[in-house]
Write a protein that holds these residues in place. Structure first.
Motif, PDB file in Angstrom:
ATOM      1  N   TYR A 113       2.469  72.544  50.543  1.00  0.00           N
ATOM      2  CA  TYR A 113       1.779  73.370  51.538  1.00  0.00           C
ATOM      3  C   TYR A 113       2.539  73.392  52.855  1.00  0.00           C
ATOM      4  N   SER A 114       3.158  72.257  53.224  1.00  0.00           N
ATOM      5  CA  SER A 114       3.884  72.299  54.503  1.00  0.00           C
ATOM      6  C   SER A 114       5.133  73.160  54.366  1.00  0.00           C
ATOM      7  N   GLU A 115       5.710  73.206  53.185  1.00  0.00           N
ATOM      8  CA  GLU A 115       6.837  74.113  52.966  1.00  0.00           C
ATOM      9  C   GLU A 115       6.366  75.575  53.120  1.00  0.00           C
ATOM     10  N   LEU A 116       5.175  75.833  52.591  1.00  0.00           N
ATOM     11  CA  LEU A 116       4.639  77.198  52.705  1.00  0.00           C
ATOM     12  C   LEU A 116       4.399  77.580  54.159  1.00  0.00           C
ATOM     13  N   GLU A 117       3.907  76.600  54.938  1.00  0.00           N
ATOM     14  CA  GLU A 117       3.673  76.884  56.361  1.00  0.00           C
ATOM     15  C   GLU A 117       4.954  77.326  57.044  1.00  0.00           C
ATOM     16  N   THR A 118       6.065  76.719  56.596  1.00  0.00           N
ATOM     17  CA  THR A 118       7.357  77.053  57.196  1.00  0.00           C
ATOM     18  C   THR A 118       7.832  78.444  56.782  1.00  0.00           C
ATOM     19  N   TYR A 119       7.621  78.781  55.513  1.00  0.00           N
ATOM     20  CA  TYR A 119       8.292  79.971  54.983  1.00  0.00           C
ATOM     21  C   TYR A 119       7.444  81.216  54.776  1.00  0.00           C
ATOM     22  N   VAL A 120       6.117  81.070  54.683  1.00  0.00           N
ATOM     23  CA  VAL A 120       5.322  82.283  54.436  1.00  0.00           C
ATOM     24  C   VAL A 120       4.211  82.433  55.464  1.00  0.00           C
ATOM     25  N   SER A 121       3.777  83.644  55.636  1.00  0.00           N
ATOM     26  CA  SER A 121       2.732  83.886  56.641  1.00  0.00           C
ATOM     27  C   SER A 121       1.377  83.419  56.099  1.00  0.00           C
ATOM     28  N   ASN A 122       0.457  83.184  57.031  1.00  0.00           N
ATOM     29  CA  ASN A 122      -0.862  82.682  56.681  1.00  0.00           C
ATOM     30  C   ASN A 122      -1.629  83.593  55.743  1.00  0.00           C
ATOM     31  N   SER A 123      -1.348  84.884  55.860  1.00  0.00           N
ATOM     32  CA  SER A 123      -2.140  85.836  55.079  1.00  0.00           C
ATOM     33  C   SER A 123      -1.739  85.876  53.601  1.00  0.00           C
ATOM     34  N   VAL A 124      -0.614  85.276  53.273  1.00  0.00           N
ATOM     35  CA  VAL A 124      -0.184  85.262  51.869  1.00  0.00           C
ATOM     36  C   VAL A 124      -1.246  84.546  51.026  1.00  0.00           C
ATOM     37  N   VAL A 125      -1.591  85.147  49.909  1.00  0.00           N
ATOM     38  CA  VAL A 125      -2.673  84.612  49.075  1.00  0.00           C
ATOM     39  C   VAL A 125      -2.169  83.412  48.264  1.00  0.00           C
ATOM     40  N   LYS A 126      -2.973  82.338  48.302  1.00  0.00           N
ATOM     41  CA  LYS A 126      -2.580  81.141  47.559  1.00  0.00           C
ATOM     42  C   LYS A 126      -3.657  80.779  46.555  1.00  0.00           C
ATOM     43  N   ILE A 127      -3.225  80.370  45.387  1.00  0.00           N
ATOM     44  CA  ILE A 127      -4.173  79.829  44.417  1.00  0.00           C
ATOM     45  C   ILE A 127      -3.632  78.495  43.919  1.00  0.00           C
ATOM     46  N   LEU A 128      -4.513  77.505  43.910  1.00  0.00           N
ATOM     47  CA  LEU A 128      -4.144  76.192  43.397  1.00  0.00           C
ATOM     48  C   LEU A 128      -4.583  76.146  41.931  1.00  0.00           C
ATOM     49  N   VAL A 129      -3.636  75.813  41.054  1.00  0.00           N
ATOM     50  CA  VAL A 129      -3.944  75.790  39.625  1.00  0.00           C
ATOM     51  C   VAL A 129      -3.765  74.370  39.087  1.00  0.00           C
ATOM     52  N   GLY A 130      -4.850  73.786  38.611  1.00  0.00           N
ATOM     53  CA  GLY A 130      -4.789  72.489  37.933  1.00  0.00           C
ATOM     54  C   GLY A 130      -4.511  72.756  36.462  1.00  0.00           C
ATOM     55  N   ASN A 131      -3.256  72.552  36.065  1.00  0.00           N
ATOM     56  CA  ASN A 131      -2.861  72.910  34.685  1.00  0.00           C
ATOM     57  C   ASN A 131      -3.044  71.720  33.729  1.00  0.00           C
ATOM     58  N   LYS A 132      -2.953  72.003  32.453  1.00  0.00           N
ATOM     59  CA  LYS A 132      -3.027  71.025  31.352  1.00  0.00           C
ATOM     60  C   LYS A 132      -4.445  70.462  31.167  1.00  0.00           C
ATOM     61  N   VAL A 133      -5.465  71.292  31.362  1.00  0.00           N
ATOM     62  CA  VAL A 133      -6.826  70.794  31.158  1.00  0.00           C
ATOM     63  C   VAL A 133      -7.119  70.459  29.699  1.00  0.00           C
TER      64      VAL A 133
END
Ligand code: GDP
Length: 228
Positions: A113-133
């Protein structure tokens, strides 16, 4: 009387969208991409620790709009900490993946997330995916924990399994829906039209480009679409 307008209805314009997969190595980023775009699953014993896919193009219809997704995978770059700003350029949606059976991959999320703060704007849509359920027996991160973290980070949340396909289409669908609901993303992208990223996705990441699932010519950004 028949309509006389000569302008093309917005719903027929092809909207180009750039999505990125990020997260620790081996959480299943490539597998999610293969499952979504190719409806394919490589059994664990046939795949190396990290499968490594560069890029996929996928067309879908969301809310009556035709969307052409270019979805980028890190293809293992994260192992060497070499993901560069160019990878993030022009992205409208980010899919952050962790492995529910691997606590370390969840604990690494603040760094992503801190990398995202550096490189993309706040409005960019993010989804957190918990894989391997599907690995419920060895789960190390609860659904509630994932959900709470995603909420704190203003992200969408879903649990999924590239192996069983559960939650995979929904994850991509939700990101695209939210992108379409976020006008500033489109305004921002219009400003960079004709910039570094081409409609066929060759801007950004070094390395090979694989394109599948396209029946017509690529890169035909029409009115109302972006050139990401
Ligand atoms: P990446 O490094 O994040 O791109 O991860 P990969 O897609 O290469 O997957 C790493 C390993 O996890 C491979 O052996 C995959 O077969 C396995 N894997 C990926 N997704 C799942 C899943 O949903 N369930 C299970 N059980 N294994 C998975």
């Amino acid at each position: 009387m028949a309509p006389t307008s000569h302008t093309k209805p917005a719903s027929t314009a092809l909207i180009n969208c750039k999505l990125l997969l990020i997260g620790n190595s081996s959480v299943g980023k490539s597998s999610l991409l293969l499952r979504f775009s190719d409806e394919q699953w490589l059994p664990e014993d046939e795949s190396s620790a990290t499968i490594g896919v560069d890029f996929r193009v996928h067309k879908m219809e969301v809310k009556g709009k035709k969307v052409k997704l270019s979805i980028w995978d890190t293809a293992g770059q994260e192992r060497f900490r070499t993901i560069t700003s160019s990878y993030y350029r022009g992205a409208q949606g980010i899919i952050l993946v962790y492995d529910v059976s691997n606590r370390e991959s969840f604990d690494a999320l603040p760094r992503w997330y801190s990398e995202l703060e550096t490189y993309v704007s706040n409005s960019v849509v993010k989804i957190l995916v918990g894989n391997k359920v599907d690995k419920e027996f060895s789960r190390q991160v609860s659904t509630a924990e994932g959900e709470a973290f995603a909420k704190r980070m203003s992200s969408l949340f879903i649990e999924a399994s590239a192996k069983t396909a559960i939650g995979v289409n929904e994850a991509f669908q939700e990101v695209v829906e939210k992108i379409l609901d976020t006008p500033e993303l489109w305004e921002g992208v219009k400003g960079t039209r004709g910039g570094q990223n081409t409609g066929n996705g060759r801007g950004g990441v070094p390395g090979g480009v694989q394109v599948v699932g396209l029946s017509d010519q690529q890169g035909q950004a029409q009115e109302g679409s972006c050139a990401c």
